[in-house]
Design a protein around this motif. Structure first.
Motif, short mmCIF file in Angstrom:
data_model
loop_
_atom_site.label_atom_id
_atom_site.label_comp_id
_atom_site.label_asym_id
_atom_site.label_seq_id
_atom_site.Cartn_x
_atom_site.Cartn_y
_atom_site.Cartn_z
N SER A 256 -66.59 16.04 24.74
CA SER A 256 -67.04 16.39 23.30
C SER A 256 -67.56 18.14 22.86
N PHE A 257 -66.65 19.10 23.39
CA PHE A 257 -66.91 20.73 24.09
C PHE A 257 -67.08 21.15 22.52
N TYR A 258 -67.36 21.19 21.52
CA TYR A 258 -67.19 22.16 20.20
C TYR A 258 -67.99 21.49 19.59
N LYS A 259 -69.00 21.99 18.12
CA LYS A 259 -68.82 21.66 17.10
C LYS A 259 -67.50 22.01 16.07
N GLU A 260 -66.97 21.30 15.15
CA GLU A 260 -65.87 21.50 14.58
C GLU A 260 -65.93 22.63 13.59
N GLU A 261 -67.02 23.32 13.65
CA GLU A 261 -66.64 24.63 13.18
C GLU A 261 -66.04 25.85 14.57
N ASP A 262 -65.94 25.64 15.46
CA ASP A 262 -65.61 25.80 16.31
C ASP A 262 -64.17 25.55 17.19
N LYS A 263 -62.97 24.78 16.06
CA LYS A 263 -61.93 23.57 16.31
C LYS A 263 -61.30 25.03 16.78
N GLU A 264 -61.23 25.80 16.51
CA GLU A 264 -59.88 27.25 16.86
C GLU A 264 -60.76 27.16 18.38
N GLN A 265 -61.64 27.68 18.52
CA GLN A 265 -61.99 28.14 20.08
C GLN A 265 -62.06 26.97 20.54
N ALA A 266 -61.97 25.72 20.26
CA ALA A 266 -61.43 24.49 21.48
C ALA A 266 -59.89 24.39 21.73
N GLU A 267 -58.82 25.25 20.30
CA GLU A 267 -57.95 25.43 20.37
C GLU A 267 -57.48 26.21 21.99
N VAL A 268 -57.93 27.30 21.17
CA VAL A 268 -57.27 28.47 22.58
C VAL A 268 -57.59 27.69 23.55
N ASN A 269 -58.69 27.30 23.75
CA ASN A 269 -59.06 26.79 24.83
C ASN A 269 -58.82 25.47 26.05
N TYR A 270 -57.97 24.69 25.47
CA TYR A 270 -57.82 23.49 25.72
C TYR A 270 -59.00 22.72 25.72
N HIS A 271 -59.57 22.61 24.52
CA HIS A 271 -60.53 21.38 24.88
C HIS A 271 -60.80 20.58 23.43
N SER A 272 -61.00 19.71 23.86
CA SER A 272 -61.45 18.60 22.13
C SER A 272 -62.47 19.24 21.46
N TYR A 273 -62.96 18.92 20.32
CA TYR A 273 -63.86 19.06 19.72
C TYR A 273 -64.91 17.29 18.94
N ALA A 274 -66.06 17.95 19.34
CA ALA A 274 -67.08 16.85 18.58
C ALA A 274 -66.06 15.70 17.49
N SER A 275 -65.66 16.15 16.67
CA SER A 275 -65.22 15.17 15.97
C SER A 275 -63.93 14.49 16.07
N MET A 276 -63.18 15.30 16.54
CA MET A 276 -61.71 14.77 17.31
C MET A 276 -62.26 13.86 18.35
N SER A 277 -62.62 13.96 19.11
CA SER A 277 -62.99 13.12 20.03
C SER A 277 -63.95 11.40 19.92
N GLY A 278 -64.91 11.71 17.79
CA GLY A 278 -64.75 10.50 17.59
C GLY A 278 -64.06 9.81 16.89
N LYS A 279 -63.11 10.66 16.45
CA LYS A 279 -62.29 9.63 16.10
C LYS A 279 -61.29 9.26 16.74
N ILE A 280 -60.44 10.33 17.72
CA ILE A 280 -59.42 9.20 18.69
C ILE A 280 -60.39 7.71 19.65
N MET A 281 -61.36 8.33 19.82
CA MET A 281 -62.40 6.77 20.33
C MET A 281 -62.78 6.37 18.60
N LYS A 282 -62.33 5.90 17.63
CA LYS A 282 -62.73 4.92 16.61
C LYS A 282 -60.87 4.25 16.66
#
Length: 316
Positions: free
Chosen positions: A255-281
Motif C-alpha cells: 500500500s505504497f502511496y496515499k490516495e492523493e499520490d495515486k498519479e505517482q503510483a501509476e507512474v511508478n507501477y505501484h499500488s496505493y492504499a485505498s486501491m489495495s484495500g478495495k481489491i482486498m474487499k
C-alpha cells in the motif's frame, strides 16, 4: 495454521516471516533490511521467497548468506526469471577460499511464466550455476502439509505474489463417537479420503462399515496466507489477484502511496492504499493487512495510509 509476522519496522525495507504450526522451519518472504530478524531465524529459514530484486526487497540477502553458511542444508530460493544469476552474482562478489564443500546449498526456482518453473542450484566452493530441470505449473514449494504457489504481476518488471496454502485435513469428533482413540481413527480417515465406504473398521470389539462412522468426520479447510508486493494498480493485476487469493484468510499487500499520490503510483507501477484495500474487499480476504509504505512518508503519514486502506474495506 500459519503465523505470519512483519519483521521490518516502519522506515525499514519489507520482510515477512511465515511459520506453519507444528513445523520445524520458517519461511522468509522478501529480504528487506529488517533489523528484528535474528540469526536463528535466518538459520531456520527453509525457503526464501522474493517478489523481485529491487533493492528494497533484496538488500538483506547478504545477511541470509552470512548466517546460513555452515548449516549444511539445502535451502530453496524462489523468485521471478533472472533471480538465479542475481543470487549467484551476490554470492560471487565475495572471496571464498576458505569455504568448505557442503557448507550450504541453494536450489533456486524461477517462475518464468504462469505455468513454467526453471530450477537451478549453486554450491560452494565454486558457486557455479547449474540448471537442474524445468517444472510445469506454478507450485514453487511443497511440504507435507502445505504448498506455495505464485502468480506474476506487472511492476514494469515481473514480480511474484505468493500464496501459502495449507492442505485440507480430515478431523474426527472422538467424544461424539463414544470410543477411545486408536488406529481405527487413521483407518477411518483413510477410507474417507479414498471414498471407500464399504471398508470394515475394527473399533474396539466392534466391526463397523466405514460409512457408518463417516458422520464423525469433518473436513477442516486449510489456512491461506498471501504475500502481494509491488504491483501496478491496473485491471490485469487485479484480475489475477482476485482469482488467486479469493477467500484467503490473511493477505499482506503493498500500500505504497496515499490516495492523493495515486498519479505517482501509476507512474511508478505501484499500488496505493485505498486501491489495495478495495481489491482486498473484492477478493473477500478475511484479514487483509497493508504493508510496504513508501519511505518518503513519516509515521503520521503511515497512519493515514492505514486509515485509507481500512476505509476502502468498509466502503459501499
Amino acid at each position: 495454521m500459519f503465523t505470519a509476522e512483519v519483521k521490518s519496522r516502519i522506515g525499514e525495507d519489507i520482510a515477512i516471516m511465515v511459520r506453519p504450526d507444528n513445523h520445524p522451519w520458517n519461511y522468509l518472504c522478501e529480504c528487506g533490511d529488517a533489523a528484528t530478524i535474528t540469526v536463528k531465524e535466518f538459520q531456520n529459514a527453509n525457503a526464501i521467497f522474493i517478489s523481485h530484486t529491487h533493492i528494497d526487497h533484496f538488500v538483506n540477502f547478504d545477511s541470509v548468506i552470512r548466517h546460513q553458511l555452515g548449516i549444511q542444508r539445502r535451502i530453496v530460493i524462489c523468485g521471478p526469471e533472472g533471480i538465479a544469476t542475481q543470487v549467484q552474482s551476490r554470492i560471487k562478489s565475495y572471496s571464498w577460499n576458505l569455504i568448505q564443500e557442503g557448507a550450504i546449498s541453494y536450489e533456486i526456482r524461477e517462475l518464468i511464466s504462469e505455468d513454467e518453473i526453471v530450477v537451478y542450484e549453486v554450491e560452494p566452493p565454486t558457486w557455479e550455476l547449474k540448471k537442474l530441470k524445468t517444472i510445469n505449473g506454478n507450485v514453487l514449494f511443497q511440504e507435507k502439509n502445505f504448498e506455495v504457489t505464485g502468480i506474476l504481476l506487472d511492476h514494469k518488471i515481473p514480480t511474484l505474489a505468493y500464496k501459502f496454502q495449507e492442505h485440507d485435513t480430515v478431523k474426527i469428533d472422538i467424544k461424539a463417537s463414544g470410543y477411545k482413540g486408536g488406529k481405527w481413527v487413521k483407518e477411518l480417515k483413510d477410507a474417507f479420503e479414498q471414498s471407500d465406504s464399504e471398508k470394515t473398521i475394527q473399533v474396539e470389539d466392534k466391526e463397523c462399515k466405514a460409512s457408518e462412522l463417516f458422520q464423525l468426520l469433518h473436513v477442516q479447510k486449510g489456512d491461506v496466507v498471501g504475500i502481494i508486493m509491488d504491483h501496478a494498480a491496473n485491471a490485469d493485476n487485479h484480475a489475477k489477484i482476485k482469482a488467486h487469493f479469493a477467500n484467503a484468510r490473511t493477505v499482506f499487500i503493498e500500500s505504497f502511496y496515499k490516495e492523493e499520490d495515486k498519479e505517482q503510483a501509476e507512474v511508478n507501477y505501484h499500488s496505493y492504499a485505498s486501491m489495495s484495500g478495495k481489491i482486498m474487499k473484492e477478493t473477500n480476504v478475511q484479514e487483509p493487512i497493508p504493508v510496504h509504505f513508501s519511505r518518503k512518508y513519516k509515521e503520521e503519514d503511515v497512519a493515514q495510509l492505514i486509515s485509507e486502506f481500512n476505509a476502502a474495506l468498509v466502503a459501499l
